[in-house]
Each structure stands twice: as structure tokens, then as C-alpha cells.
Design a protein around this motif. Structure first.
Motif, PDB file in Angstrom:
ATOM      1  N   ALA A  26       0.833  -1.211   0.000  1.00 16.85           N
ATOM      2  CA  ALA A  26       0.000   0.000   0.000  1.00 16.85           C
ATOM      3  C   ALA A  26       0.865   1.257   0.000  1.00 16.85           C
ATOM      4  CB  ALA A  26      -0.924  -0.010   1.213  1.00 16.85           C
ATOM      5  N   ILE A  27       1.966   1.234   0.721  1.00 17.43           N
ATOM      6  CA  ILE A  27       2.879   2.385   0.742  1.00 17.43           C
ATOM      7  C   ILE A  27       3.463   2.640  -0.638  1.00 17.43           C
ATOM      8  CG2 ILE A  27       5.145   3.155   1.584  1.00 17.43           C
ATOM      9  CD1 ILE A  27       4.447   1.891   4.280  1.00 17.43           C
ATOM     10  N   GLU A  28       3.789   1.576  -1.349  1.00 14.50           N
ATOM     11  CA  GLU A  28       4.400   1.715  -2.678  1.00 14.50           C
ATOM     12  C   GLU A  28       3.482   2.410  -3.682  1.00 14.50           C
ATOM     13  OE1 GLU A  28       5.369  -2.277  -3.685  1.00 14.50           O
ATOM     14  OE2 GLU A  28       7.105  -2.391  -2.329  1.00 14.50           O
ATOM     15  N   GLN A  29       2.188   2.448  -3.427  1.00 14.82           N
ATOM     16  CA  GLN A  29       1.233   3.061  -4.361  1.00 14.82           C
ATOM     17  C   GLN A  29       1.130   4.575  -4.194  1.00 14.82           C
ATOM     18  OE1 GLN A  29       0.417   0.591  -6.407  1.00 14.82           O
ATOM     19  NE2 GLN A  29       1.462  -0.653  -4.850  1.00 14.82           N
ATOM     20  N   LEU A  30       1.700   5.113  -3.122  1.00 13.65           N
ATOM     21  CA  LEU A  30       1.578   6.548  -2.863  1.00 13.65           C
ATOM     22  C   LEU A  30       2.439   7.358  -3.829  1.00 13.65           C
ATOM     23  CD1 LEU A  30       1.779   6.504   1.038  1.00 13.65           C
ATOM     24  CD2 LEU A  30      -0.214   7.206  -0.312  1.00 13.65           C
ATOM     25  N   PRO A  31       1.976   8.519  -4.229  1.00 15.90           N
ATOM     26  CA  PRO A  31       2.814   9.417  -5.040  1.00 15.90           C
ATOM     27  C   PRO A  31       4.079   9.809  -4.284  1.00 15.90           C
ATOM     28  CG  PRO A  31       0.517  10.140  -5.020  1.00 15.90           C
ATOM     29  CD  PRO A  31       0.632   9.062  -3.984  1.00 15.90           C
ATOM     30  N   SER A  32       5.058  10.250  -5.007  1.00 15.95           N
ATOM     31  CA  SER A  32       6.354  10.587  -4.408  1.00 15.95           C
ATOM     32  C   SER A  32       6.286  11.783  -3.466  1.00 15.95           C
ATOM     33  CB  SER A  32       7.381  10.861  -5.509  1.00 15.95           C
ATOM     34  OG  SER A  32       6.943  11.929  -6.338  1.00 15.95           O
ATOM     35  N   THR A  33       5.191  12.532  -3.505  1.00 16.98           N
ATOM     36  CA  THR A  33       5.039  13.677  -2.604  1.00 16.98           C
ATOM     37  C   THR A  33       4.751  13.239  -1.164  1.00 16.98           C
ATOM     38  OG1 THR A  33       2.735  13.785  -3.326  1.00 16.98           O
ATOM     39  CG2 THR A  33       4.286  15.304  -4.371  1.00 16.98           C
ATOM     40  N   PHE A  34       4.449  11.940  -0.981  1.00 17.77           N
ATOM     41  CA  PHE A  34       4.190  11.417   0.354  1.00 17.77           C
ATOM     42  C   PHE A  34       5.338  10.515   0.786  1.00 17.77           C
ATOM     43  CE2 PHE A  34       0.038  12.097  -1.598  1.00 17.77           C
ATOM     44  CZ  PHE A  34      -0.621  12.816  -0.620  1.00 17.77           C
ATOM     45  N   THR A  35       5.635  10.547   2.057  1.00 20.39           N
ATOM     46  CA  THR A  35       6.545   9.565   2.631  1.00 20.39           C
ATOM     47  C   THR A  35       5.785   8.794   3.700  1.00 20.39           C
ATOM     48  OG1 THR A  35       7.361  11.112   4.311  1.00 20.39           O
ATOM     49  CG2 THR A  35       8.565  11.003   2.216  1.00 20.39           C
ATOM     50  N   ALA A  36       6.067   7.512   3.810  1.00 22.95           N
ATOM     51  CA  ALA A  36       5.333   6.689   4.768  1.00 22.95           C
ATOM     52  C   ALA A  36       6.255   5.640   5.367  1.00 22.95           C
ATOM     53  CB  ALA A  36       4.143   6.013   4.085  1.00 22.95           C
ATOM     54  N   SER A  37       6.010   5.324   6.616  1.00 20.42           N
ATOM     55  CA  SER A  37       6.791   4.301   7.302  1.00 20.42           C
ATOM     56  C   SER A  37       5.885   3.527   8.246  1.00 20.42           C
ATOM     57  CB  SER A  37       7.950   4.931   8.082  1.00 20.42           C
ATOM     58  OG  SER A  37       7.452   5.829   9.064  1.00 20.42           O
ATOM     59  N   ILE A  38       6.361   2.367   8.643  1.00 24.89           N
ATOM     60  CA  ILE A  38       5.614   1.472   9.530  1.00 24.89           C
ATOM     61  C   ILE A  38       6.285   1.452  10.900  1.00 24.89           C
ATOM     62  CG2 ILE A  38       4.760  -0.878   9.872  1.00 24.89           C
ATOM     63  CD1 ILE A  38       5.148  -1.291   6.823  1.00 24.89           C
ATOM     64  N   LEU A  39       5.475   1.472  11.942  1.00 22.48           N
ATOM     65  CA  LEU A  39       5.974   1.302  13.298  1.00 22.48           C
ATOM     66  C   LEU A  39       5.128   0.231  13.989  1.00 22.48           C
ATOM     67  CD1 LEU A  39       7.783   2.194  15.690  1.00 22.48           C
ATOM     68  CD2 LEU A  39       5.983   3.837  16.287  1.00 22.48           C
ATOM     69  N   VAL A  40       5.771  -0.854  14.399  1.00 25.98           N
ATOM     70  CA  VAL A  40       5.100  -1.900  15.162  1.00 25.98           C
ATOM     71  C   VAL A  40       5.437  -1.704  16.632  1.00 25.98           C
ATOM     72  CG1 VAL A  40       4.854  -4.382  15.545  1.00 25.98           C
ATOM     73  CG2 VAL A  40       5.217  -3.515  13.222  1.00 25.98           C
ATOM     74  N   VAL A  41       4.418  -1.740  17.474  1.00 29.63           N
ATOM     75  CA  VAL A  41       4.630  -1.643  18.920  1.00 29.63           C
ATOM     76  C   VAL A  41       4.338  -3.015  19.517  1.00 29.63           C
ATOM     77  CG1 VAL A  41       4.132  -0.381  21.024  1.00 29.63           C
ATOM     78  CG2 VAL A  41       3.869   0.760  18.812  1.00 29.63           C
ATOM     79  N   LEU A  42       5.378  -3.706  19.915  1.00 33.88           N
ATOM     80  CA  LEU A  42       5.258  -5.056  20.445  1.00 33.88           C
ATOM     81  C   LEU A  42       5.007  -4.998  21.949  1.00 33.88           C
ATOM     82  CD1 LEU A  42       8.025  -5.140  18.278  1.00 33.88           C
ATOM     83  CD2 LEU A  42       7.145  -7.481  18.349  1.00 33.88           C
ATOM     84  N   ASP A  43       3.896  -5.565  22.348  1.00 33.96           N
ATOM     85  CA  ASP A  43       3.488  -5.500  23.747  1.00 33.96           C
ATOM     86  C   ASP A  43       3.550  -6.891  24.384  1.00 33.96           C
ATOM     87  OD1 ASP A  43       2.448  -4.681  26.180  1.00 33.96           O
ATOM     88  OD2 ASP A  43       0.370  -4.793  25.512  1.00 33.96           O
ATOM     89  N   SER A  44       4.510  -7.082  25.264  1.00 34.99           N
ATOM     90  CA  SER A  44       4.596  -8.321  26.054  1.00 34.99           C
ATOM     91  C   SER A  44       4.610  -9.563  25.180  1.00 34.99           C
ATOM     92  CB  SER A  44       3.422  -8.390  27.046  1.00 34.99           C
ATOM     93  OG  SER A  44       3.308  -7.210  27.797  1.00 34.99           O
ATOM     94  N   CYS A  45       5.353  -9.527  24.096  1.00 35.18           N
ATOM     95  CA  CYS A  45       5.393 -10.664  23.169  1.00 35.18           C
ATOM     96  C   CYS A  45       6.324 -11.754  23.703  1.00 35.18           C
ATOM     97  CB  CYS A  45       5.863 -10.214  21.789  1.00 35.18           C
ATOM     98  SG  CYS A  45       4.663  -9.177  20.923  1.00 35.18           S
ATOM     99  N   THR A  46       5.843 -12.983  23.641  1.00 27.49           N
ATOM    100  CA  THR A  46       6.650 -14.129  24.070  1.00 27.49           C
ATOM    101  C   THR A  46       6.845 -15.144  22.946  1.00 27.49           C
ATOM    102  OG1 THR A  46       4.659 -15.223  24.928  1.00 27.49           O
ATOM    103  CG2 THR A  46       5.942 -13.885  26.485  1.00 27.49           C
TER     104      THR A  46
END
Length: 228
Positions: A26-46
């Protein structure tokens, strides 16, 4: 515009790889005028969630709150502190379509909006009764102007988020609480079925009163309903 996609995760090794892959597309479809990144917040993962996130090459935070509202909030605030001015939330057991972010940007271009509440599609009905599926379809408003709220498909501006105080530190319904505070402050909300995600139909969901709980209750109720 700088977009950040924030994804909370608690022991999501079975699903998070597909989630991250779909968001990257989905990020790859954005025009070059946008920048996008992913942030995962891992909560108590075992489990192996952290290893999978690291292998995917996306940014992450680790915490031990066991509280989805607090997890979403720390991720959103971290993203804003690093320059994000539009935040898009989804869940680790969901996947997004190729135009998920493009549709959000089109809404922003068409009219002023501070928040977009999207819809969800259920990924698999095989383990649920046909009565439950019929009852869900009858209940769900898959249309523009719907009234559904899903943490798995919620996006908003950084300014409005900070002004409303952000996600409350709640173990469930933090999404409903945030939308209600946007309403109270008269922020513009777009209720869109053009912005959608595919979400898990598992009944053992991470949030005790979340979407999985809703489906489970619907399954119980429909056993007492004659659909003939």
C-alpha cells in the motif's frame, strides 16, 4: 505529508508477516510527494513476533503494558515526535488492500477531514455458522456514512490527535473513546467504505471485548434464531 502506520502486536507471529507485507505494498502506491513508514509496537510478546518484525525490516518499539490503548498511544506519539502528521492505524491480524493509503489521501484531497473511520471485511467465515454470517451482513453498514469504529482501520491528523489527548490507556474500546472525543471537539470525521481492511474472524482475539468477542457473541445469539 509524512504518514506513519502504527500497528500494535501481542503474540502475532501467525499473522504479522502478511499484515506488514500488505502495508508495504500500500505504501508503494503513494505518489512521491508522500513519505510513509511502519511502526510496530510489540506488547509483552513471548512468541516469534519480534523476530518476524525484524526480518521485515520495519521500525518497532517494545513495551510491557498489556493495554492496547496505551500501546497505540505510545506508538502514535513516537511517530509524531519523528515528524508524522498523518497517522494510520491497523492491527497485526489484519491485511490492507493495495489502495488503503491512496484512498485516505484522496479523501484528504476532496474535503477537509481530521479523521477517517474505515470499514472491515471478514477474512474467513468457515468456522462460523451461516446464520452468524447472515446476521453480521444484516447488521453491518458497508457504505459511505456508516457508523462503525474499528481500531484496525482508523486514521487521523497528528494535530487533532494531540489536541484531543490521544488514545486513552484502556484495555478495550480505546478506538470508540478517541472517536467520541474527536466528535466532542467538532473535528471533521469521514465515515468511508472506500477505506477498508480485511480483518481476522478468530474468536480468540487479543482484546477481550474487541471484534472477535463481537463475532463470538453473535455466533451464540444466532443459535437461537430461525433464519428460514
Amino acid at each position: 505529508m509524512k504518514i506513519s502506520i502504527v500497528i500494535p502486536a501481542h503474540n502475532e507471529a501467525e499473522t504479522i508477516a502478511q499484515c506488514l507485507a500488505s502495508v508495504k505494498i500500500a505504501i508503494e502506491q503513494l505518489p512521491s510527494t508522500f513519505t510513509a513508514s511502519i511502526l510496530v509496537v510489540l506488547d509483552s510478546c513471548t512468541d516469534d513476533t519480534l523476530r518476524i518484525v525484524q526480518a521485515a525490516g520495519v521500525n518497532y518499539l517494545c513495551c510491557y503494558y498489556q493495554c492496547v490503548g496505551q500501546v497505540r498511544d505510545i506508538g502514535i506519539r513516537h511517530a509524531i515526535a519523528h515528524g508524522a502528521n498523518w497517522l494510520a492505524c491497523t492491527d497485526a491480524d489484519s491485511t490492507v488492500p493495495i489502495d488503503w493509503l491512496v484512498q485516505q489521501m484522496e479523501h484528504l484531497n476532496q474535503q477537509r477531514t481530521d479523521m477517517i473511520c474505515g470499514v472491515v471485511s471478514v477474512d474467513n467465515w468457515d468456522h462460523l455458522s451461516s446464520q452468524t454470517q447472515q446476521a453480521y451482513i444484516a447488521h453491518y453498514q458497508d457504505k459511505m456514512g456508516h457508523s462503525h469504529i474499528h481500531g484496525a482501520n482508523l486514521s487521523f491528523s497528528s494535530d487533532a490527535y494531540l489536541a484531543t489527548g490521544g488514545f486513552a490507556h484502556m484495555t478495550c474500546h480505546e478506538d470508540v473513546d478517541l472517536v467520541n472525543r474527536f466528535k466532542e471537539k467538532h473535528y471533521a470525521i469521514t465515515w468511508s467504505n472506500r477505506v477498508r481492511v480485511m480483518t481476522s474472524s478468530r474468536l480468540q482475539a487479543r482484546a477481550k471485548e474487541g471484534f472477535g468477542n463481537f463475532l463470538g457473541n453473535l455466533e451464540k445469539e444466532t443459535h437461537n434464531i430461525d433464519f428460514r
